[in-house]
Design an enzyme around this catalytic site. Sequence first.
Site, short mmCIF file in Angstrom:
data_model
loop_
_atom_site.label_atom_id
_atom_site.label_comp_id
_atom_site.label_asym_id
_atom_site.label_seq_id
_atom_site.Cartn_x
_atom_site.Cartn_y
_atom_site.Cartn_z
NE ARG A 1 -10.30 -10.31 -2.79
CZ ARG A 1 -10.68 -9.44 -3.71
NH1 ARG A 1 -10.94 -9.83 -4.94
NH2 ARG A 1 -10.82 -8.16 -3.42
CE LYS B 1 -4.07 -1.97 2.26
NZ LYS B 1 -5.02 -1.90 1.13
N1 BES Z 1 -8.12 -4.30 3.70
C1 BES Z 1 -8.32 -3.87 2.37
C2 BES Z 1 -9.68 -3.23 2.12
C3 BES Z 1 -9.97 -1.95 2.86
C4 BES Z 1 -9.91 -0.74 2.20
C5 BES Z 1 -10.38 -1.98 4.16
C6 BES Z 1 -10.22 0.41 2.86
C7 BES Z 1 -10.71 -0.81 4.84
C8 BES Z 1 -10.63 0.39 4.17
C9 BES Z 1 -8.18 -5.05 1.41
O1 BES Z 1 -7.37 -6.09 1.82
C10 BES Z 1 -7.59 -4.50 0.18
O2 BES Z 1 -6.47 -4.08 0.22
N2 BES Z 1 -8.36 -4.53 -0.89
C11 BES Z 1 -7.93 -4.02 -2.12
C12 BES Z 1 -8.34 -5.00 -3.17
C13 BES Z 1 -7.74 -4.74 -4.50
C14 BES Z 1 -6.27 -5.08 -4.48
C15 BES Z 1 -8.48 -5.56 -5.51
C16 BES Z 1 -8.63 -2.69 -2.36
O3 BES Z 1 -9.81 -2.57 -1.99
O4 BES Z 1 -8.01 -1.77 -2.86
ZN ZN Z 2 -5.30 -5.76 1.33
#
Ligand code: BES
Ligand code: ZN
Length: 490
Positions: A347, A272
Amino acid sequence: MKIQATDKTTLTWTGDTLAVGLFVGGVTVTGELAQLDEQLFGTIKELIAETEFDGKAGNNVVTRVAGDAPVRKIMLVGLGEAEDFKLDSVRLAAAAIARLAKSQRSKTLAVSLPIFDNNPALTAQAIAEGVTLALYQDRRFKSEPEETPLKLETVELLELGDQKAAIAKAEQICDGVILAKELVGAPANSVTSVTLANLAQELASDYNLEVEILEKEDCEKLGMGAYLGVAQASDIPPKFIHLTYKPQGTPRRKLAIVGKGITFDSGGLNLKTGGSGIETMKMDMGGAGATFGAAKAIAQIKPDVEVHFISAATENMISGHALHPGDILTASNGKTIEVNNTDAEGRLTLADALVFTEKLSVDAIVDLATLTGACVIALGDEIGGLWSTDDLLAEQLKTASELGGEKIWQMPLEEKYFEGLKSQIADMKNVGPRQAGSITAALFLKQYVNETPWAHLDIAGTAMIDKESGVNNAGATGFPVRTLVNWVCS
Ligand code: BES
Ligand code: ZN
Ligand code: ZN
């Protein structure tokens, strides 16, 4: 602070602050309100006129009553339109009253709100929840005590008779909500897979639950390659947590709650970046937090339902032995996954957790996960996303959420979109195209549940809020513990 219901009325109660809820159109001072106004030397009429109080929700006013009237301060709280009155209107009004009473430095408070649906018990429960949650503040990580600590000693709910059981239930539910808030609000250097497993052990011994912690080797034996793939970069061992509440006698039904338990989501090698909210990713165990919060409440309420509480807890980190983007993992149902993005880790952990859960032969499974940013974009931070393979289960959850005052909105499990998850090399990829990202995430999870009615709640937006809203102060919300408790106990 003690909350108790009483037969006393606005005319017979004496103390610091009396709060009266009024609807739009109910601000004409007649009947009992006129009698009260007389006792208070016309203060209510003056207050309404001077502040132009109109009864709209969120419009709350308070003033000092002159002389030696039976109450020192009178508070008027807007309830909105009478035809829009819901159980949550009661909860929200109670929260507003509690906050105002706190800032007014009140010691004793009386709350006079309309009874919802001719149900004084439900009304008392909602008031107690609203008051308790609005006054909750997480000060665990502050070294100094609050400058103006709460003075409130008693809160009396007027004209509701004896509601000890309802108020006790509210306290049990709030116990669960607050546990979830504290788990989600605590940073990743304080809540880890290991501390979550310890907490589960503690809940088990405090509340007579069964507990099973699967170590890494146990998970290997079960073939949980997807979960272990996520866990492999962390220095902290994975803990697969399974708590069970069993009622005395034969359970009326068997249910399972599965929570995403990523105690920190760095994104993995798909790290991130700045602006992605990486510093908020301690909240990525919001599903597990709500799962254990619900366990704490349910174990105290003791419904005649067996409930399994499950979380595959780990961090999502980077290291020399992290997952590479493109790695192929095999989940415990044999399905292979091309990990085209290591940041879609929730997931992967849930896949193995769902396969494990289905083997328990429960009547329904609900999973909770801070799963996708896409859900935050779609529904914001007030509404959780709901997906379900079963209409009855979806309806049960909607009813439970309405009563709990935690909004959810059903989204489609559009099979066509699963095409986006097709992989050339494995059974599926973990990430599809940008569009409908929260739906493809739900479709991915669906691959890991065969027969059992299943629902998925995406709580990425609702687990944590930036500013006070409703009964919650800024920070972790405990969403959707109230919904889960209502669902299990319905
Ligand atoms: N933990 C995140 C999702 C999330 C985003 C939780 C904002 C709380 C606030 C999840 O694991 C993630 O990183 N999802 C990605 C998925 C993408 C790589 C398809 C996302 O939502 O950007
Ligand atoms: Zn994630
Ligand atoms: Zn995540």
